[in-house]
Motif scaffolding. Sequence first.
Motif, PDB file in Angstrom:
ATOM      1  N   TYR A 262       0.844  -1.189   0.000  1.00 13.57           N
ATOM      2  CA  TYR A 262       0.000   0.000   0.000  1.00 13.57           C
ATOM      3  C   TYR A 262       0.883   1.244   0.000  1.00 13.57           C
ATOM      4  O   TYR A 262       1.963   1.251   0.579  1.00 13.57           O
ATOM      5  CB  TYR A 262      -0.842   0.077   1.283  1.00 13.57           C
ATOM      6  CG  TYR A 262      -1.965  -0.917   1.423  1.00 13.57           C
ATOM      7  CD1 TYR A 262      -1.717  -2.250   1.730  1.00 13.57           C
ATOM      8  CD2 TYR A 262      -3.293  -0.504   1.297  1.00 13.57           C
ATOM      9  CE1 TYR A 262      -2.757  -3.147   1.894  1.00 13.57           C
ATOM     10  CE2 TYR A 262      -4.334  -1.393   1.461  1.00 13.57           C
ATOM     11  CZ  TYR A 262      -4.057  -2.707   1.759  1.00 13.57           C
ATOM     12  OH  TYR A 262      -5.098  -3.590   1.923  1.00 13.57           O
TER      13      TYR A 262
ATOM     14  N   HIS B 177      -2.695   0.498  -4.107  1.00 17.63           N
ATOM     15  CA  HIS B 177      -2.177  -0.724  -3.515  1.00 17.63           C
ATOM     16  C   HIS B 177      -2.103  -1.809  -4.589  1.00 17.63           C
ATOM     17  O   HIS B 177      -2.756  -1.701  -5.638  1.00 17.63           O
ATOM     18  CB  HIS B 177      -3.044  -1.186  -2.345  1.00 17.63           C
ATOM     19  CG  HIS B 177      -4.300  -1.904  -2.751  1.00 17.63           C
ATOM     20  ND1 HIS B 177      -5.373  -1.239  -3.312  1.00 17.63           N
ATOM     21  CD2 HIS B 177      -4.649  -3.199  -2.695  1.00 17.63           C
ATOM     22  CE1 HIS B 177      -6.323  -2.092  -3.579  1.00 17.63           C
ATOM     23  NE2 HIS B 177      -5.921  -3.307  -3.224  1.00 17.63           N
TER      24      HIS B 177
ATOM     25  N   ILE C 133      -4.353  -8.202   3.661  1.00 16.66           N
ATOM     26  CA  ILE C 133      -5.669  -7.559   3.615  1.00 16.66           C
ATOM     27  C   ILE C 133      -6.564  -8.210   4.651  1.00 16.66           C
ATOM     28  O   ILE C 133      -6.889  -9.383   4.580  1.00 16.66           O
ATOM     29  CB  ILE C 133      -6.291  -7.655   2.215  1.00 16.66           C
ATOM     30  CG1 ILE C 133      -5.646  -6.614   1.294  1.00 16.66           C
ATOM     31  CG2 ILE C 133      -7.798  -7.431   2.279  1.00 16.66           C
ATOM     32  CD1 ILE C 133      -6.294  -6.475  -0.035  1.00 16.66           C
ATOM     33  N   SER C 134      -6.920  -7.436   5.636  1.00 20.31           N
ATOM     34  CA  SER C 134      -7.839  -7.881   6.672  1.00 20.31           C
ATOM     35  C   SER C 134      -8.329  -6.649   7.388  1.00 20.31           C
ATOM     36  O   SER C 134      -7.546  -5.744   7.661  1.00 20.31           O
ATOM     37  CB  SER C 134      -7.152  -8.797   7.678  1.00 20.31           C
ATOM     38  OG  SER C 134      -7.937  -8.917   8.859  1.00 20.31           O
ATOM     39  N   ASN C 135      -9.588  -6.600   7.688  1.00 17.73           N
ATOM     40  CA  ASN C 135     -10.109  -5.417   8.369  1.00 17.73           C
ATOM     41  C   ASN C 135      -9.490  -5.238   9.737  1.00 17.73           C
ATOM     42  O   ASN C 135      -9.485  -4.152  10.284  1.00 17.73           O
ATOM     43  CB  ASN C 135     -11.620  -5.532   8.523  1.00 17.73           C
ATOM     44  CG  ASN C 135     -12.247  -4.230   8.950  1.00 17.73           C
ATOM     45  OD1 ASN C 135     -11.991  -3.180   8.381  1.00 17.73           O
ATOM     46  ND2 ASN C 135     -13.035  -4.277  10.005  1.00 17.73           N
ATOM     47  N   PHE C 136      -8.934  -6.310  10.293  1.00 17.24           N
ATOM     48  CA  PHE C 136      -8.447  -6.239  11.661  1.00 17.24           C
ATOM     49  C   PHE C 136      -6.930  -6.196  11.746  1.00 17.24           C
ATOM     50  O   PHE C 136      -6.370  -6.398  12.803  1.00 17.24           O
ATOM     51  CB  PHE C 136      -9.015  -7.404  12.470  1.00 17.24           C
ATOM     52  CG  PHE C 136     -10.511  -7.451  12.441  1.00 17.24           C
ATOM     53  CD1 PHE C 136     -11.182  -8.585  12.040  1.00 17.24           C
ATOM     54  CD2 PHE C 136     -11.253  -6.333  12.776  1.00 17.24           C
ATOM     55  CE1 PHE C 136     -12.566  -8.609  11.992  1.00 17.24           C
ATOM     56  CE2 PHE C 136     -12.636  -6.342  12.734  1.00 17.24           C
ATOM     57  CZ  PHE C 136     -13.296  -7.493  12.344  1.00 17.24           C
ATOM     58  N   ASN C 137      -6.279  -5.951  10.625  1.00 17.91           N
ATOM     59  CA  ASN C 137      -4.830  -5.771  10.647  1.00 17.91           C
ATOM     60  C   ASN C 137      -4.490  -4.302  10.642  1.00 17.91           C
ATOM     61  O   ASN C 137      -4.994  -3.555   9.832  1.00 17.91           O
ATOM     62  CB  ASN C 137      -4.180  -6.450   9.443  1.00 17.91           C
ATOM     63  CG  ASN C 137      -3.912  -7.912   9.694  1.00 17.91           C
ATOM     64  OD1 ASN C 137      -4.180  -8.423  10.771  1.00 17.91           O
ATOM     65  ND2 ASN C 137      -3.383  -8.582   8.702  1.00 17.91           N
ATOM     66  N   LYS C 138      -3.618  -3.923  11.568  1.00 21.22           N
ATOM     67  CA  LYS C 138      -3.228  -2.532  11.624  1.00 21.22           C
ATOM     68  C   LYS C 138      -2.278  -2.214  10.475  1.00 21.22           C
ATOM     69  O   LYS C 138      -1.653  -3.097   9.889  1.00 21.22           O
ATOM     70  CB  LYS C 138      -2.546  -2.226  12.953  1.00 21.22           C
ATOM     71  CG  LYS C 138      -1.245  -2.997  13.173  1.00 21.22           C
ATOM     72  CD  LYS C 138      -0.681  -2.669  14.530  1.00 21.22           C
ATOM     73  CE  LYS C 138       0.626  -3.386  14.787  1.00 21.22           C
ATOM     74  NZ  LYS C 138       0.406  -4.831  14.967  1.00 21.22           N
ATOM     75  N   PHE C 139      -2.196  -0.928  10.173  1.00 20.62           N
ATOM     76  CA  PHE C 139      -1.219  -0.437   9.216  1.00 20.62           C
ATOM     77  C   PHE C 139       0.002   0.016  10.005  1.00 20.62           C
ATOM     78  O   PHE C 139      -0.119   0.782  10.964  1.00 20.62           O
ATOM     79  CB  PHE C 139      -1.793   0.740   8.428  1.00 20.62           C
ATOM     80  CG  PHE C 139      -2.736   0.332   7.325  1.00 20.62           C
ATOM     81  CD1 PHE C 139      -4.033  -0.029   7.609  1.00 20.62           C
ATOM     82  CD2 PHE C 139      -2.311   0.334   6.008  1.00 20.62           C
ATOM     83  CE1 PHE C 139      -4.907  -0.397   6.584  1.00 20.62           C
ATOM     84  CE2 PHE C 139      -3.170  -0.019   4.981  1.00 20.62           C
ATOM     85  CZ  PHE C 139      -4.474  -0.387   5.269  1.00 20.62           C
TER      86      PHE C 139
ATOM     87  N   PHE D  99       3.049   2.285   9.835  1.00 25.14           N
ATOM     88  CA  PHE D  99       3.655   3.393   9.109  1.00 25.14           C
ATOM     89  C   PHE D  99       5.093   3.552   9.598  1.00 25.14           C
ATOM     90  O   PHE D  99       5.316   3.720  10.770  1.00 25.14           O
ATOM     91  CB  PHE D  99       2.899   4.706   9.370  1.00 25.14           C
ATOM     92  CG  PHE D  99       1.530   4.767   8.766  1.00 25.14           C
ATOM     93  CD1 PHE D  99       0.444   4.201   9.409  1.00 25.14           C
ATOM     94  CD2 PHE D  99       1.312   5.421   7.561  1.00 25.14           C
ATOM     95  CE1 PHE D  99      -0.832   4.259   8.858  1.00 25.14           C
ATOM     96  CE2 PHE D  99       0.045   5.495   7.000  1.00 25.14           C
ATOM     97  CZ  PHE D  99      -1.024   4.913   7.636  1.00 25.14           C
ATOM     98  N   GLY D 100       6.041   3.498   8.722  1.00 20.17           N
ATOM     99  CA  GLY D 100       7.414   3.805   9.092  1.00 20.17           C
ATOM    100  C   GLY D 100       7.614   5.307   9.083  1.00 20.17           C
ATOM    101  O   GLY D 100       6.701   6.070   9.421  1.00 20.17           O
TER     102      GLY D 100
END
Lengths: 115, 111
Positions: B34, B49, B93-99, B101-102
Amino acid sequence: DAGVTQSPTHLIKTRGQQVTLRCSPKSGHDTVSWYQQALGQGPQFIFQYYEEEERQRGNFPDRFSGHQFPNYSSELNVNALLLGDSALYLCASSHPGVSGANVLTFGAGSRLTVL
Amino acid sequence: DAKTTQPPSMDCAEGRAANLPCNHSTISGNEYVYWYRQIHSQGPQYIIHGLKNNETNEMASLIITEDRKSSTLILPHATLRDTAVYYCIVRVISNFNKFYFGSGTKLNVKP
């Protein structure tokens, strides 16, 4: 179509106080995530709410708590504020049923300054 | 989620293509790439993405290498309004996975 709205946009608190930040998700979204962004850094995941329950939590102390309401809006509460809690707090919404991307839509954030 | 490596900053002349690289050598087979960007004092904005094929939309193109260990975001004709921090993120891809960010890449578009 309104995107994610957050309030307040700016606020100043003193150490030891408590703060509540509010978020209304984008229309059609039912999942809300909160991120903390310190100056010069990328956003850090705090927690996520879905169906009024906390589904995931990042590495943040219990002073950080939240709530999701039946209309999918959400609050972030921070107790016993520390100077290090000064940051931009971002709310993001999404919807699990959207095929493919699971794209997060972010609000403009609430800028918290702790003195 | 796999971690990514991005250069801290890049410059680009207005009207030229901006090519932003990202290394994700530990990416798993089910992790997508992404790209988000954050203009000063605003919330991050989704750009594009992809999984393994090159992708293009109205904002940008995403080129993913065949081994999927790196990718490049291309802004074909950069404008001053494209000056922002660009984040490359890999995740399932999962609604419950956090992103995660570096630190991202600060792109400076210059006139």
